[in-house]
Design an enzyme around this catalytic site. Structure first.
Site, PDB file in Angstrom:
ATOM      1  CG  PHE A  86      -1.534  -0.915   0.861  1.00  0.00           C
ATOM      2  CD1 PHE A  86      -2.633  -2.088   0.249  1.00  0.00           C
ATOM      3  CD2 PHE A  86      -1.695  -1.876   2.691  1.00  0.00           C
ATOM      4  CE1 PHE A  86      -3.224  -2.951   0.301  1.00  0.00           C
ATOM      5  CE2 PHE A  86      -1.681  -3.341   2.658  1.00  0.00           C
ATOM      6  CZ  PHE A  86      -2.304  -3.297   1.505  1.00  0.00           C
TER       7      PHE A  86
ATOM      8  N   PRO B 187     -10.306  -9.228 -15.255  1.00  0.00           N
ATOM      9  CG  PRO B 187     -12.139  -9.076 -16.559  1.00  0.00           C
ATOM     10  CD  PRO B 187     -10.639  -9.273 -16.942  1.00  0.00           C
TER      11      PRO B 187
ATOM     12  CB  ALA C 248      -1.478  -3.100 -14.070  1.00  0.00           C
TER      13      ALA C 248
ATOM     14  CD  GLU D 104      -1.636   4.653  -5.829  1.00  0.00           C
ATOM     15  OE1 GLU D 104      -1.922   5.523  -6.754  1.00  0.00           O
ATOM     16  OE2 GLU D 104      -1.458   4.297  -4.668  1.00  0.00           O
TER      17      GLU D 104
ATOM     18  N   GLY E 183      -3.743   1.257 -14.583  1.00  0.00           N
ATOM     19  CA  GLY E 183      -3.734   0.722 -13.123  1.00  0.00           C
ATOM     20  C   GLY E 183      -5.078   1.085 -12.693  1.00  0.00           C
TER      21      GLY E 183
END
Length: 736
Positions: A246, A623, A516, A696, A693
């Protein structure tokens, strides 16, 4: 490979593997205990001793003396490391804090010593024998008290601008027909990840190897080399599995530095895991904020002025919490102003935590938008839609690469049943429960960074991917495997992914919502090289050859992929670098969060009944793993809204609730079923996979949606997070 033009059709667009909700390729190892985390690398460093960190007992002052004689004489003790014998230590580039106190103490629980012993119990017992004498100094521990003395933060890498301005904010706000001027506060937050900061360090001559919990392997090597004063090339970092980061494990912290020092002193491998209280007071956290938001609008609801000022605190050299970030981009308005102010506090360092800037900034901004919508007598969704913009409000010549905020809001409204929302706050009851709906928009940047990979093809047709990218529970192993499988035309079970080792090509690492898109682009670039090597070996024209179902086809010929590597392994290695698309387009992800809550009319107890997130974040590579990221962010957002609060003792200068008993986070009973919708989107400016990404985006806006639902349920507006029952109870008798 250089990505400097929007992507066109490429092998990824086949979507045979990419875009499918496949299970995590590392899932079996994790659920059966086969995945070894940093502290569990026993086979890699046999005979490792144990290090125990002693934290400072004061928050500000100096160490007058450290008497370690009794500790050194204790059973099993191999070494005691303090500032007196550690040698010269510098600081890394990313974090501002020092790994070891001495003679100055910068904050409570800053490490003052490491005891190394044969067993953990021996190290812990010996640490209790160390006698440290301090001289305590007065410190600053209260952001509200330090607010007036706060200054604009200094510019630098990963530091947002201290102030922005467009048009005449003061004049436009003064002349606005309808105005809002409100202040909101967010408290300090802990990362509270399950896996503690942990490292095993071992020396082989001048070569240092650390098995460590870290998100950015390349940053870690850089910062550890700088801290210890050794060459980067003499350091190897290994981090194949990470139990949550995180942002708190962005680069090395005191566990890695002290493990390295302890291993050198004891002349054997040493393992260090920070005990849970040090996870709150020693390492980094999300800092508290005080935010003032002013918005002026026409009577019809068009924003004419929007201003956002935010104050946060940090240790000397630390960065501000960039809470104004979402206000700079989310809504239209010709006259704009943002300001950041930073106060020096003597608490543990504040730094990156999931969606730094956006997460706390939207906790304020998205309540403010609801408050102004009510003043305008507009539906909160209609008000947001009315003030949508397809260009960067601070640079109107710069369009958004993709912006489906309106679609997120409207799709969510339809799916959630927004039309059934109570029109009047405190207007609906379900027995003793007051119920209400809330909404908030979401925005989070979609940056990309240079990222490399190496791809191998062996005679069995197995494709092996190597990159120092990390997986912090986000699914990196899986989406990287999907990328390679798609590019090379093989099944997913024919791909092996090896991550988290600095011997592999340097990647973007995990953080900032860039992992990603960046890491898969690096794998794409390496696979292009491997495809070319395969085509040359087979005598094919790579531009026209197709790779599918384990076959390579060109000119009417079809050959098994593995035959290209019959004589020798073929290797492709490259990295993806980026041009100026990020400056020509505003690359962001967007979403909308919806929440229904119930509040006990007599006790103030708050229960979340359901939540929905609608997200537009480029092509979704997987997904299933993406949904996991969103619901994880929604859960953290619920914690921020209703319970999370690192309470500061403003006299002694430390976080009082420094464990997982006192620092409350959501548990299963707090979180209902969460629904997630991904809108169809492929952003050609983001990279060859056209993906962004999502890790977040899932937290950004959640807390405000819940806060707005609490207001809709009760008519009580709380601007000080977390929203706990004590902040409702005084008004509830009138409501009930």
């Amino acid at each position: 490979m250089k990505f400097d033009k929007p992507a066109t059709t490429n092998p990824i667009d086949q979507l045979r593997v990419v875009g499918k909700p496949v299970d995590r390729v590392d899932g079996l190892l994790k659920v059966t205990g086969g995945a070894s985390y940093a502290y569990e690398q026993h086979a890699a460093a046999p005979g490792a001793a144990y290090g125990y960190v002693l934290g400072a007992a004061i928050a500000k002052g100096r160490i007058d003396s450290i008497d370690t004689a009794r500790a050194r004489a204790a059973p099993g003790v191999l070494a005691v490391v303090t500032a007196d014998n550690a040698g010269k230590l510098d600081k890394g580039e990313f974090y501002a804090g020092r790994a070891l106190a001495g003679p100055a103490v910068d904050h409570y629980h800053q490490a003052v010593a490491l005891v190394v012993a044969d067993t953990f119990e021996q190290a812990r017992a010996a640490a209790a024998l160390i006698n440290v004498r301090y001289t305590r100094s007065a410190g600053a521990f209260d952001l509200a008290a330090a607010k007036d003395g706060a200054q604009p933060p200094k510019p630098g890498k990963f530091r947002p601008p201290a102030q922005t301005g467009i048009g005449d904010f003061d004049g436009a706000y003064a002349g606005a027909a309808v105005k809002l001027d409100a202040t909101y506060t967010t408290p300090d937050h802990a990362h509270a990840m399950m896996e503690p900061h942990a490292t095993i360090a071992a020396w082989n001559g001048d070569q240092l190897t650390c098995w460590t919990a870290i998100q950015q392997v390349n940053w870690g090597r850089r910062d550890l080399a700088r801290t210890l004063g050794i060459a980067v090339d003499d350091i190897r970092l290994v981090s194949p599995y990470i139990g949550g980061g995180f942002g708190g494990k962005g680069t090395i912290l005191c566990d890695a530095v002290l493990a390295a020092l302890g291993a050198r002193a004891a002349q054997r491998p040493v393992k260090v895991a920070l005990q849970r209280p040090l996870m709150f007071n020693n390492v980094t956290h999300r800092p508290a904020t005080i935010q003032r938001i002013r918005i002026g609008a026409t009577a019809a609801g068009d924003i004419v002025a929007i201003g956002h000022e935010s104050w946060s605190g940090n240790i000397a050299g630390g960065r501000p919490e960039a809470a104004t970030a979402p206000t700079r981009l989310l809504y239209a308005g010709a006259n704009r102003m943002t300001k950041l102010k930073l106060a020096q506090l003597d608490l543990a360092e504040g730094s990156a935590m999931r969606a730094p800037g956006e997460a706390p900034g939207m906790m304020a901004l998205e309540i403010a938008m609801d408050e102004l919508a009510e003043k305008l007598n507009l539906d909160p969704i209609a008000f947001r839609v009315r003030n949508d913009t397809q260009v960067d409000p601070e640079d109107p010549k710069r369009p958004f690469s993709q912006r489906q905020l309106i679609a997120c809001l409207q799709t969510g409204a339809q799916r959630f049943g927004w039309s059934r929302r109570p029109e009047r706050p405190a207007g609906r009851r379900d027995g003793r429960w007051l119920t209400g709906y809330g909404v908030a928009a979401a925005i989070r940047g979609a940056p990309v960074m240079a990222s490399g990979a190496r791809v191998r093809l062996d005679k069995r047709g197995v494709v092996t991917v190597e990159t120092d990218m990390t997986d912090i529970g986000t699914g990196s192993y899986t989406i990287i495997a999907q990328t390679a499988a798609e590019m090379m035309g093989v099944a997913l079970d024919q791909v092996v992914v090896r991550l988290g080792d600095s011997r592999f090509p340097e990647s973007a690492g995990s953080g900032g919502q860039w992992g990603a898109a960046s890491s898969t682009a690096g794998v794409y670039a390496a696979c292009v090289q491997l495809r070319e090597a395969v085509a040359r070996q087979l005598g094919f024209n790579v531009a026209d050859a197709t790779f599918a179902q384990g076959q390579v086809t060109w000119g009417g010929r079809s050959v098994a992929l593995q035959s290209a590597a019959r004589e020798r392994e073929l290797i492709g290695e490259d990295k993806m670098e980026y041009g100026d698309l990020a400056t020509r387009f505003a690359q962001q992800t967007f979403g909308a969060h919806f929440a229904e809550v119930a509040v006990d009319a007599y006790t103030g107890e708050i229960r979340i009944r359901r939540m929905l997130a609608v997200c537009a974040a480029g092509r979704i590579i997987n997904p299933k793993t993406a949904r996991s990221q969103i619901i994880g962010g929604m859960t953290m957002g619920a914690g921020a809204a209703l319970m999370e609060d690192m309470v500061v003792d403003k006299r002694a200068g430390y976080f009082v609730n420094h464990d997982l008993a006192g620092y409350e986070v959501p548990v299963h009973a707090d979180i209902p079923h969460l629904d997630v919708i991904f809108l169809d989107e492929a952003d050609a400016t983001a990279g060859p996979l056209k993906a962004k990404g999502v890790g977040e985006l899932g937290i950004s806006g959640v807390a405000a949606a819940i806060a707005n639902a609490v207001y809709n349920a009760t008519g009580i507006r709380v601007r000080e997070y977390p929203i706990t029952l004590d902040k409702l109870i005084g008004e509830l008798p009138k409501v009930a």
